[in-house]
Design a protein around this motif. Structure first.
Motif, mmCIF file in Angstrom:
data_model
loop_
_atom_site.group_PDB
_atom_site.id
_atom_site.type_symbol
_atom_site.label_atom_id
_atom_site.label_comp_id
_atom_site.label_asym_id
_atom_site.label_seq_id
_atom_site.Cartn_x
_atom_site.Cartn_y
_atom_site.Cartn_z
ATOM 1 N N TYR A 182 16.601 19.163 7.337
ATOM 2 C CA TYR A 182 16.739 19.084 5.876
ATOM 3 C C TYR A 182 17.573 20.259 5.360
ATOM 4 N N VAL A 183 17.222 21.448 5.809
ATOM 5 C CA VAL A 183 17.920 22.657 5.344
ATOM 6 C C VAL A 183 19.388 22.633 5.788
ATOM 7 N N ASP A 184 19.621 22.275 7.048
ATOM 8 C CA ASP A 184 20.999 22.248 7.560
ATOM 9 C C ASP A 184 21.839 21.172 6.864
ATOM 10 N N SER A 185 21.242 20.006 6.657
ATOM 11 C CA SER A 185 21.990 18.937 5.979
ATOM 12 C C SER A 185 22.342 19.369 4.554
ATOM 13 N N LYS A 186 21.384 19.998 3.903
ATOM 14 C CA LYS A 186 21.598 20.441 2.513
ATOM 15 C C LYS A 186 22.760 21.437 2.424
ATOM 16 N N GLY A 219 15.237 10.556 3.179
ATOM 17 C CA GLY A 219 15.177 9.814 1.914
ATOM 18 C C GLY A 219 15.215 10.762 0.720
ATOM 19 N N GLN A 220 14.559 11.910 0.871
ATOM 20 C CA GLN A 220 14.546 12.878 -0.247
ATOM 21 C C GLN A 220 15.952 13.411 -0.539
ATOM 22 N N LEU A 221 16.719 13.695 0.517
ATOM 23 C CA LEU A 221 18.099 14.172 0.308
ATOM 24 C C LEU A 221 18.891 13.153 -0.515
ATOM 25 N N LEU A 222 18.689 11.873 -0.217
ATOM 26 C CA LEU A 222 19.452 10.833 -0.921
ATOM 27 C C LEU A 222 19.119 10.805 -2.413
ATOM 28 N N TYR A 229 26.132 9.318 1.235
ATOM 29 C CA TYR A 229 26.032 8.183 2.151
ATOM 30 C C TYR A 229 24.813 8.364 3.041
ATOM 31 N N MET A 230 24.408 7.251 3.686
ATOM 32 C CA MET A 230 23.378 7.281 4.727
ATOM 33 C C MET A 230 23.907 6.427 5.869
ATOM 34 N N GLN A 262 12.965 4.657 2.207
ATOM 35 C CA GLN A 262 13.963 4.600 1.122
ATOM 36 C C GLN A 262 15.362 4.975 1.576
ATOM 37 N N LEU A 263 15.718 4.401 2.701
ATOM 38 C CA LEU A 263 17.043 4.687 3.258
ATOM 39 C C LEU A 263 18.021 3.526 3.062
ATOM 40 N N LEU A 264 17.602 2.474 2.339
ATOM 41 C CA LEU A 264 18.527 1.384 2.070
ATOM 42 C C LEU A 264 19.210 1.636 0.732
ATOM 43 N N GLY A 265 20.428 1.136 0.576
ATOM 44 C CA GLY A 265 21.099 1.309 -0.709
ATOM 45 C C GLY A 265 22.589 1.072 -0.590
#
Ligand code: GUN
Ligand code: ZN
Length: 434
Positions: A182-186, A219-222, A229-230, A262-265
């Motif tokens: 999470y931290v690295d992606s952020k 999902g939280q990052l999104l 994107y995911m 919650q990874l669809l969209g």
């Protein structure tokens, strides 16, 4: 007045709609003697040379290509940068292939010198093959994404990438934790997302290699950043699907795992989808999610035959993916060659114009970038290719027998590869010359 204006004269072809929706004949525009006008990196006009030339200043610089076809740049909706060094690895199906070849190869990308070297090779290979936009998996190491974006930024390419999130069921040397991912992606999102033509994709590798905690944070990052994107994998291989059922017994099926977190969209791209059922296709369509169809990989890893007609029935967004290194070629022309055979084996046809759509506008729609890339409409980024009818002796001879652009296009996709791409332009600049 634009700062730079250039024009390109050749046969020009681009998709303007999905043949499955509007019929083949209204899905494309073709100008036998066409002109493409580029102002400051964007397309300002496309049409018949005879109509456009009188509207332009007499001293405009015109590049005239003989025996050549201008098309939009190709869009690869699924590829792995850190698998460049292991394309064509022998003998295994997905899960053993990951353990035997993929994870050891990806383990090297914590090292900056290695990541820089491969990013350079990878981008050159994309451009040599006419791919101007790709949705790219890095490795678990943030460095893989930094090296890639640094190289893409120098050429002002439109690219999307993300660091793999993977906190279980992989070797110790290659896992992160839910928190560190999470931290690295952020940090990568803050540095790169929306910078120039670059975009970030949250990248959980696939359900088996993420804990519920990690999927929750993905999902939280999104929800924390707009327009992220995911990308992930889904229903590629039958053993993989069984494993997901064991790991997530409380979920209805594979897609439901991603749905639950919650990874669809609209900016979610799922690679493969070979064994999706009807209900899953319906749910993907309902949420605006897209599938990346990866025929060379699905054949090479013995995964199965993607059911494109079922996806079309659900009006699902589908792009094309090479999936290098599971896939065996960076060339979207060669990927279409295999896609055609995958349809043949199912008693279905893939028309050359549907193929063109998949490699260009269909990919752009899957990525929600159809206003910017995927065709040559005025206002689009000037990402385009010059395909050479004389790239090889056989191609040259075969195309002399061609009766129309449909036949020419089909032959380009059947015989063509990186040799066919004579020039690649990105944002109006020449980024590859064969
Ligand atoms: N599923 C999980 N990881 C991978 C990968 O790297 N390649 C392919 N083809 N499928 C995957
Ligand atoms: Zn993949």
């Amino acid at each position: 007045m634009p700062l730079t204006r250039k024009a390109y004269r050749a046969a020009i072809l681009h998709s303007i709609a999905d043949p499955a929706e509007v019929g083949i004949e209204t899905s494309y525009e073709y100008f036998e003697d066409g002109l493409l006008v580029v102002d400051d990196g964007k397309i300002s006009a496309v049409g018949h040379a005879s109509e456009l030339l009188p509207t332009l200043p007499a001293d405009i610089e015109i590049n005239h290509y003989q025996d050549a076809l201008i098309t939009p740049g190709f869009i690869d909706t699924h590829i792995h940068l850190p698998q460049t060094g292991m394309v064509g690895s022998y003998g295994e199906q997905l899960l053993d292939w990951l353990n035997t070849y993929t994870f050891p190869c990806e383990s090297q990308f914590g090292d900056k010198a290695h990541a820089d070297e491969v990013a350079d090779i990878f981008i050159k290979e994309l451009l040599r093959n006419g791919t101007t936009t790709a949705l790219v998996f890095g490795s678990v190491h943030p460095q893989s994404v930094n090296s890639f974006f640094e190289a893409a930024e120098k050429l002002d390419l439109r690219m999307i990438a993300g660091k793999v999130m993977m906190d279980r069921n992989a070797p110790d040397y290659l896992v992160d934790t839910a928190e560190s991912s999470y931290v690295d992606s952020k940090a990568l999102i803050e540095r790169w997302h929306g910078k120039g033509r670059l975009h970030y994709a949250v990248t959980p590798r696939f359900a088996p290699t993420s804990t519920p905690e990690q999927l929750t944070l993905a999902g939280q990052l999104l929800t924390e950043y707009p327009d992220l994107y995911m990308q992930t994998h889904i229903s590629e291989n039958l053993k993989e699907i069984e494993w997901v059922k064991e790991l997530f017994p409380e979920r209805k099926g594979y897609l439901d795992v991603y749905d639950h977190y919650q990874l669809l969209g609209e900016r979610s791209v799922f690679a493969h989808g070979v064994h999706l059922c009807d209900d899953e296709c319906a749910r993907l369509a309902e949420t605006g999610s897209a599938i990346s169809f990866c025929p060379t990989s699905n054949l090479f890893l013995g995964s199965g035959l993607f059911n494109l007609p079922m996806a079309e029935k659900h009006k699902l967004n589908v792009g094309l993916g090479t999936d290098v290194g599971g896939g065996t070629s960076f060339s979207l022309l060669q990927t279409l060659n295999e896609a055609y055979k995958v349809m043949q084996l199912q008693g279905a046809r893939l028309s050359p114009f549907k193929s063109l759509y998949l490699a260009t506008l269909g990919g752009a729609r899957a990525l929600r970038l159809e206003d910017r890339i995927g065709n040559l409409r005025p206002g689009s980024d000037a990402d385009f290719l010059v395909l050479d009818y004389n790239a090889t002796p056989l191609l040259s001879y075969r195309l002399k027998q061609s009766k129309n652009i449909a036949e020419t296009l089909f032959v380009l996709m059947t015989l063509g590869d990186d040799r066919t791409v004579a020039q690649t332009y990105a944002a109006g600049a020449l980024v590859h010359q064969r």
